[in-house]
Design a protein around this motif. Sequence first.
Motif, mmCIF file in Angstrom:
data_model
loop_
_atom_site.group_PDB
_atom_site.id
_atom_site.type_symbol
_atom_site.label_atom_id
_atom_site.label_comp_id
_atom_site.label_asym_id
_atom_site.label_seq_id
_atom_site.Cartn_x
_atom_site.Cartn_y
_atom_site.Cartn_z
ATOM 1 N N ASP A 30 -13.231 -25.027 6.521
ATOM 2 C CA ASP A 30 -11.820 -24.938 6.164
ATOM 3 C C ASP A 30 -11.241 -23.632 6.693
ATOM 4 N N VAL A 31 -10.228 -23.737 7.547
ATOM 5 C CA VAL A 31 -9.661 -22.536 8.136
ATOM 6 C C VAL A 31 -8.367 -22.104 7.455
ATOM 7 N N VAL A 32 -8.067 -22.690 6.305
ATOM 8 C CA VAL A 32 -6.893 -22.284 5.542
ATOM 9 C C VAL A 32 -7.201 -20.944 4.870
ATOM 10 N N PRO A 33 -6.346 -19.941 5.053
ATOM 11 C CA PRO A 33 -6.601 -18.649 4.405
ATOM 12 C C PRO A 33 -6.761 -18.798 2.892
ATOM 13 N N GLN A 34 -7.699 -18.063 2.361
ATOM 14 C CA GLN A 34 -8.000 -18.114 0.938
ATOM 15 C C GLN A 34 -7.327 -16.948 0.224
ATOM 16 N N ALA A 35 -6.834 -17.223 -0.977
ATOM 17 C CA ALA A 35 -6.175 -16.190 -1.775
ATOM 18 C C ALA A 35 -7.160 -15.087 -2.134
ATOM 19 N N VAL A 36 -6.648 -13.876 -2.304
ATOM 20 C CA VAL A 36 -7.471 -12.720 -2.645
ATOM 21 C C VAL A 36 -6.922 -12.101 -3.924
ATOM 22 N N ASP A 37 -7.778 -12.001 -4.934
ATOM 23 C CA ASP A 37 -7.387 -11.386 -6.209
ATOM 24 C C ASP A 37 -7.629 -9.884 -6.096
ATOM 25 N N THR A 38 -6.558 -9.109 -6.088
ATOM 26 C CA THR A 38 -6.669 -7.651 -5.952
ATOM 27 C C THR A 38 -6.419 -6.943 -7.282
ATOM 28 N N GLU A 39 -6.538 -7.679 -8.371
ATOM 29 C CA GLU A 39 -6.317 -7.081 -9.691
ATOM 30 C C GLU A 39 -7.253 -5.892 -9.891
ATOM 31 N N GLY A 40 -6.701 -4.821 -10.408
ATOM 32 C CA GLY A 40 -7.474 -3.604 -10.640
ATOM 33 C C GLY A 40 -7.256 -2.544 -9.582
ATOM 34 N N LEU A 41 -6.732 -2.941 -8.417
ATOM 35 C CA LEU A 41 -6.423 -1.964 -7.374
ATOM 36 C C LEU A 41 -5.014 -1.423 -7.595
ATOM 37 N N LYS A 42 -4.817 -0.189 -7.178
ATOM 38 C CA LYS A 42 -3.479 0.401 -7.224
ATOM 39 C C LYS A 42 -2.560 -0.440 -6.345
ATOM 40 N N SER A 43 -1.462 -0.926 -6.929
ATOM 41 C CA SER A 43 -0.518 -1.752 -6.167
ATOM 42 C C SER A 43 0.179 -0.914 -5.107
ATOM 43 N N LEU A 44 0.394 -1.527 -3.977
ATOM 44 C CA LEU A 44 1.066 -0.847 -2.873
ATOM 45 C C LEU A 44 2.538 -1.236 -2.863
ATOM 46 N N PRO A 45 3.383 -0.396 -2.281
ATOM 47 C CA PRO A 45 4.830 -0.658 -2.292
ATOM 48 C C PRO A 45 5.191 -1.973 -1.593
ATOM 49 N N GLU A 46 6.058 -2.728 -2.217
ATOM 50 C CA GLU A 46 6.547 -3.983 -1.620
ATOM 51 C C GLU A 46 7.450 -3.678 -0.432
ATOM 52 N N GLY A 47 7.249 -4.386 0.663
ATOM 53 C CA GLY A 47 8.131 -4.265 1.818
ATOM 54 C C GLY A 47 7.941 -3.017 2.652
ATOM 55 N N GLU A 48 7.077 -2.115 2.233
ATOM 56 C CA GLU A 48 6.816 -0.887 2.993
ATOM 57 C C GLU A 48 5.361 -0.927 3.447
ATOM 58 N N TRP A 49 5.159 -1.279 4.703
ATOM 59 C CA TRP A 49 3.801 -1.413 5.226
ATOM 60 C C TRP A 49 3.235 -0.045 5.594
ATOM 61 N N LEU A 50 2.060 0.225 5.087
ATOM 62 C CA LEU A 50 1.365 1.480 5.379
ATOM 63 C C LEU A 50 0.642 1.360 6.706
ATOM 64 N N ASP A 51 0.399 2.487 7.371
ATOM 65 C CA ASP A 51 -0.344 2.448 8.631
ATOM 66 C C ASP A 51 -1.706 3.136 8.505
ATOM 67 N N GLU A 52 -2.056 3.493 7.271
ATOM 68 C CA GLU A 52 -3.364 4.104 7.008
ATOM 69 C C GLU A 52 -3.927 3.486 5.734
ATOM 70 N N ASN A 53 -5.222 3.246 5.726
ATOM 71 C CA ASN A 53 -5.870 2.573 4.605
ATOM 72 C C ASN A 53 -5.839 3.424 3.332
ATOM 73 N N PRO A 54 -5.098 2.992 2.320
ATOM 74 C CA PRO A 54 -5.029 3.752 1.070
ATOM 75 C C PRO A 54 -6.264 3.552 0.188
ATOM 76 N N TYR A 55 -7.105 2.573 0.527
ATOM 77 C CA TYR A 55 -8.280 2.252 -0.289
ATOM 78 C C TYR A 55 -9.594 2.729 0.337
ATOM 79 N N ARG A 56 -9.523 3.523 1.385
ATOM 80 C CA ARG A 56 -10.747 3.959 2.066
ATOM 81 C C ARG A 56 -11.705 4.618 1.078
ATOM 82 N N GLY A 57 -12.919 4.090 1.016
ATOM 83 C CA GLY A 57 -13.954 4.645 0.151
ATOM 84 C C GLY A 57 -13.881 4.158 -1.286
ATOM 85 N N ASN A 58 -12.875 3.394 -1.650
ATOM 86 C CA ASN A 58 -12.715 2.877 -3.009
ATOM 87 C C ASN A 58 -13.707 1.726 -3.208
#
Length: 159
Positions: A30-58
């Motif tokens: 199945d090549v349909v993208p699967q949902a990802v539950d990110t509960e527990g991670l610090k939410s990132l700003p809506e509509g503002e795409w970051l260009d550096e990984n805020p979760y590096r090492g988390n």
Amino acid sequence: MNRTSNFLGGVFAMGCTLVFLSGAALAHGDVVPQAVDTEGLKSLPEGEWLDENPYRGNKQAIEIGSSAYGQNCARCHGLEAVSGGIAPDLRELGPEYDDYFIGKVRGGVQRNGMTYMPAFEGTLSQDAMWAIRAYIDKRHYEYNDKDLAKLYEQAEDGS
């Protein structure tokens, strides 16, 4: 009778080859993208795409990213990010390639009118994409025999 046996043997071999090849074509499943539950991670700003990984090492992001990678990326980029030659080996992407990574994941990859990688923007959240990147960071460290403690320190330091 010998010619008939050879003919039937050839037909049987051809049939086996077709069954094998059709199974290989369906191996990606199945090549349909699967949902990802990110509960527990610090939410990132809506509509503002970051260009550096805020979760590096988390560690939590790495765990979420590992599962998300397995569900959405491994079929082309290989289990545990070890490419089988279909797509690039993502373990080679060091931290300096964050902007490249997020651009390709968001927009996909097309060449000569053909889609080589689908666009995941609108399907996966920014949080999910960066969690996958956190997992790839870990695989990059392992691939290059770098000290994982230094990777985890980056999350603890907030850098």
